[in-house]
Design a protein around this motif. Structure first.
Motif, mmCIF file in Angstrom:
data_model
loop_
_atom_site.group_PDB
_atom_site.id
_atom_site.type_symbol
_atom_site.label_atom_id
_atom_site.label_comp_id
_atom_site.label_asym_id
_atom_site.label_seq_id
_atom_site.Cartn_x
_atom_site.Cartn_y
_atom_site.Cartn_z
ATOM 1 N N ASP A 154 0.821 -1.217 0.000
ATOM 2 C CA ASP A 154 0.000 0.000 0.000
ATOM 3 C C ASP A 154 0.851 1.261 0.000
ATOM 4 N N ALA A 155 2.165 1.117 -0.221
ATOM 5 C CA ALA A 155 3.137 2.210 -0.305
ATOM 6 C C ALA A 155 3.535 2.772 1.059
ATOM 7 N N SER A 156 2.992 2.264 2.148
ATOM 8 C CA SER A 156 3.469 2.659 3.463
ATOM 9 C C SER A 156 4.830 2.012 3.710
ATOM 10 N N THR A 157 5.556 2.526 4.678
ATOM 11 C CA THR A 157 6.913 2.033 4.912
ATOM 12 C C THR A 157 7.182 1.783 6.392
ATOM 13 N N THR A 158 8.057 0.853 6.626
ATOM 14 C CA THR A 158 8.642 0.657 7.954
ATOM 15 C C THR A 158 10.144 0.594 7.758
ATOM 16 N N VAL A 159 10.869 1.396 8.531
ATOM 17 C CA VAL A 159 12.323 1.443 8.431
ATOM 18 C C VAL A 159 12.908 0.712 9.643
ATOM 19 N N LEU A 160 13.684 -0.334 9.373
ATOM 20 C CA LEU A 160 14.365 -1.075 10.420
ATOM 21 C C LEU A 160 15.743 -0.467 10.629
ATOM 22 N N ASN A 161 16.016 -0.015 11.824
ATOM 23 C CA ASN A 161 17.302 0.607 12.138
ATOM 24 C C ASN A 161 18.133 -0.318 13.017
ATOM 25 N N ALA A 162 19.434 -0.319 12.785
ATOM 26 C CA ALA A 162 20.341 -1.124 13.599
ATOM 27 C C ALA A 162 21.683 -0.420 13.692
ATOM 28 N N GLN A 163 22.405 -0.739 14.747
ATOM 29 C CA GLN A 163 23.762 -0.227 14.886
ATOM 30 C C GLN A 163 24.696 -1.374 15.209
ATOM 31 N N GLY A 164 25.952 -1.201 14.822
ATOM 32 C CA GLY A 164 26.920 -2.256 15.060
ATOM 33 C C GLY A 164 28.324 -1.722 14.876
ATOM 34 N N LEU A 165 29.242 -2.630 14.594
ATOM 35 C CA LEU A 165 30.637 -2.265 14.421
ATOM 36 C C LEU A 165 31.221 -2.938 13.188
ATOM 37 N N PHE A 166 31.945 -2.170 12.388
ATOM 38 C CA PHE A 166 32.845 -2.733 11.396
ATOM 39 C C PHE A 166 34.218 -2.871 12.061
ATOM 40 N N VAL A 167 34.900 -3.988 11.799
ATOM 41 C CA VAL A 167 36.225 -4.208 12.370
ATOM 42 C C VAL A 167 37.158 -4.742 11.286
ATOM 43 N N ARG A 168 38.450 -4.595 11.503
ATOM 44 C CA ARG A 168 39.445 -5.258 10.657
ATOM 45 C C ARG A 168 40.647 -5.625 11.535
ATOM 46 N N ALA A 169 41.218 -6.768 11.248
ATOM 47 C CA ALA A 169 42.346 -7.275 12.024
ATOM 48 C C ALA A 169 43.661 -6.968 11.311
ATOM 49 N N PHE A 170 44.703 -6.734 12.115
ATOM 50 C CA PHE A 170 46.041 -6.468 11.592
ATOM 51 C C PHE A 170 46.968 -7.624 11.965
ATOM 52 N N TYR A 171 47.942 -7.915 11.072
ATOM 53 C CA TYR A 171 48.909 -8.992 11.294
ATOM 54 C C TYR A 171 50.315 -8.398 11.201
ATOM 55 N N TYR A 172 51.172 -8.791 12.161
ATOM 56 C CA TYR A 172 52.513 -8.226 12.226
ATOM 57 C C TYR A 172 53.569 -9.332 12.286
ATOM 58 N N ASP A 173 54.747 -9.019 11.734
ATOM 59 C CA ASP A 173 55.927 -9.875 11.852
ATOM 60 C C ASP A 173 55.689 -11.280 11.300
ATOM 61 N N GLY A 174 54.834 -11.400 10.295
ATOM 62 C CA GLY A 174 54.580 -12.699 9.696
ATOM 63 C C GLY A 174 53.711 -13.617 10.525
ATOM 64 N N ASP A 205 54.526 -1.171 10.409
ATOM 65 C CA ASP A 205 53.855 -1.617 9.192
ATOM 66 C C ASP A 205 53.395 -3.062 9.372
ATOM 67 N N PRO A 206 52.139 -3.341 9.103
ATOM 68 C CA PRO A 206 51.647 -4.715 9.245
ATOM 69 C C PRO A 206 52.107 -5.590 8.082
ATOM 70 N N THR A 207 52.169 -6.896 8.348
ATOM 71 C CA THR A 207 52.424 -7.856 7.276
ATOM 72 C C THR A 207 51.207 -7.970 6.376
ATOM 73 N N ALA A 208 50.027 -7.928 6.973
ATOM 74 C CA ALA A 208 48.767 -8.026 6.226
ATOM 75 C C ALA A 208 47.660 -7.389 7.051
ATOM 76 N N VAL A 209 46.609 -7.017 6.360
ATOM 77 C CA VAL A 209 45.429 -6.446 7.013
ATOM 78 C C VAL A 209 44.197 -7.139 6.452
ATOM 79 N N ALA A 210 43.356 -7.638 7.333
ATOM 80 C CA ALA A 210 42.116 -8.253 6.881
ATOM 81 C C ALA A 210 41.165 -7.179 6.359
ATOM 82 N N PRO A 211 40.317 -7.519 5.421
ATOM 83 C CA PRO A 211 39.336 -6.545 4.932
ATOM 84 C C PRO A 211 38.384 -6.122 6.052
ATOM 85 N N TRP A 212 37.854 -4.926 5.939
ATOM 86 C CA TRP A 212 36.798 -4.495 6.859
ATOM 87 C C TRP A 212 35.616 -5.467 6.745
#
Length: 335
Positions: free
Chosen positions: A171-191, A203-210
């Motif tokens: 019927d063109a009415s709307t309901t908006v679902l709202n949420a909050q959270g966290l994006f994180v990414r991990a870092f790797y050092y020294d192999g 400087d990290p050896t590698a970084v995981a994607p967000w």
């Protein structure tokens, strides 16, 4: 009668020690992904220890699978910008398919898939069958204090995430679902294959994607109008529908969206559903498909699984502008 399952798969994690140092390596494999509401006392970023504790909870619950995948995806370094990852997740959630799973840390993705759910939609196929369209927008905000990153000497490794999924009803009415959270990414050092938070001046050896590491409902906004005060509780609306179905052979309800009859998806027989509708009473409980972790009134969308005859079905209700509930309709269940 079906056993009560509530919102399966979403369990609050045990709070971490707020005294933890942000320089300490973060070991994955903890008690579970944070799904309880994240509350701050004071301005954003005003309590660094609280911020650190929240990161510890989220990363500790990512599971060993995330450490393995992060190492395998080291070629992503330095990876897509956070804003691009958030935009891609919104696109993936609105599209068919399961690409959205790769945008979440594995433990969080597993919580949704184990529950037969998609973030912000629950049983997306049921929504589609009832003519509900979805549009998801995700915004991000790396943790800052007084305009600067909480630790401006380290690369950002955590960001607030705000998700808004707009459900547009027939019927063109709307309901908006709202949420909050966290994006994180991990870092790797020294192999090492041990994930950590970022270090200052190294400087990290590698970084995981967000990836999205936690999510919880934060309230819904609705333009849906329900004209009957008896529609203040979604489960009691189901109980009332059960009584009417068994006594009149119809799916009539004052909580029905845009009329007196609860809509059914194409291919379903409303009379057959009414004739075999399960007996529900005051103390009955039905399993739900959680669109988001949180209480129904905070989520704004409830989907009940039930069986009528030999048909596995989903009843879909949305919150209304007066904090009541309205039936969108009944559709076939995914499984």
């Amino acid at each position: 009668m079906m056993p009560h399952q509530g919102a399966p798969g979403f369990s609050p994690a045990t709070p971490g020690d707020p005294r933890g140092s942000h320089q300490r390596p973060l070991r994955f494999g903890g008690a579970g992904v944070l799904s309880a509401p994240m509350r701050r006392s004071g301005p954003r970023g005003s309590t660094v220890a609280t911020a650190i504790a929240t990161v510890l909870i989220v990363l500790a619950g990512c599971g060993g699978m995330w450490a393995a995948s992060a190492t395998a995806r080291a070629n992503m370094f330095p990876g897509a910008p956070l804003e691009d990852v958030a935009a891609a997740l919104g696109t993936h959630l609105d599209a068919d398919g399961d690409a959205w799973r790769d945008d979440l840390v594995p433990a969080l993705a597993a919580q949704f898939t184990d529950a037969g759910s998609r973030p912000g939609a629950g049983d997306a196929a049921a929504l589609d069958a009832l003519g509900v369209t979805r549009s998801t927008e995700i915004t991000v905000a790396p943790w800052r204090a007084n305009g600067d990153l909480i630790d401006k000497d380290r690369p950002a490794d955590v960001s607030d995430a705000y998700l808004a999924t707009t459900l547009t009803l027939p019927d063109a009415s709307t309901t908006v679902l709202n949420a909050q959270g966290l994006f994180v990414r991990a870092f790797y050092y020294d192999g090492s294959d041990q994930p950590e938070q970022s270090r200052a001046g190294e400087d990290p050896t590698a970084v995981a994607p967000w990836a999205l590491g936690s999510l919880t409902a934060s309230g819904a906004q609705s333009s849906v109008v329900a004209e009957n005060e008896s529609c203040s509780d979604p489960l009691q609306a189901m109980v009332a529908l059960s009584t009417v179905a068994r006594t009149t052979g119809t799916l009539a309800s004052p909580c029905a969206l845009g009329g007196s009859a609860v809509a059914v998806a194409a291919g379903l027989d409303a009379a057959a559903i009414a004739a075999t509708f399960p007996v529900l009473g005051e103390y009955s409980e039905l399993p739900q498909i959680p669109a988001l972790p949180g209480d129904p009134e905070d989520v704004g969308l409830v989907q009940y699984r039930f069986t009528a005859g030999e048909q596995n079905l989903v009843a879909v209700l949305v919150s209304t502008q007066d904090y009541g509930w309205a039936f969108v309709g009944i559709a076939g269940a995914q499984s």
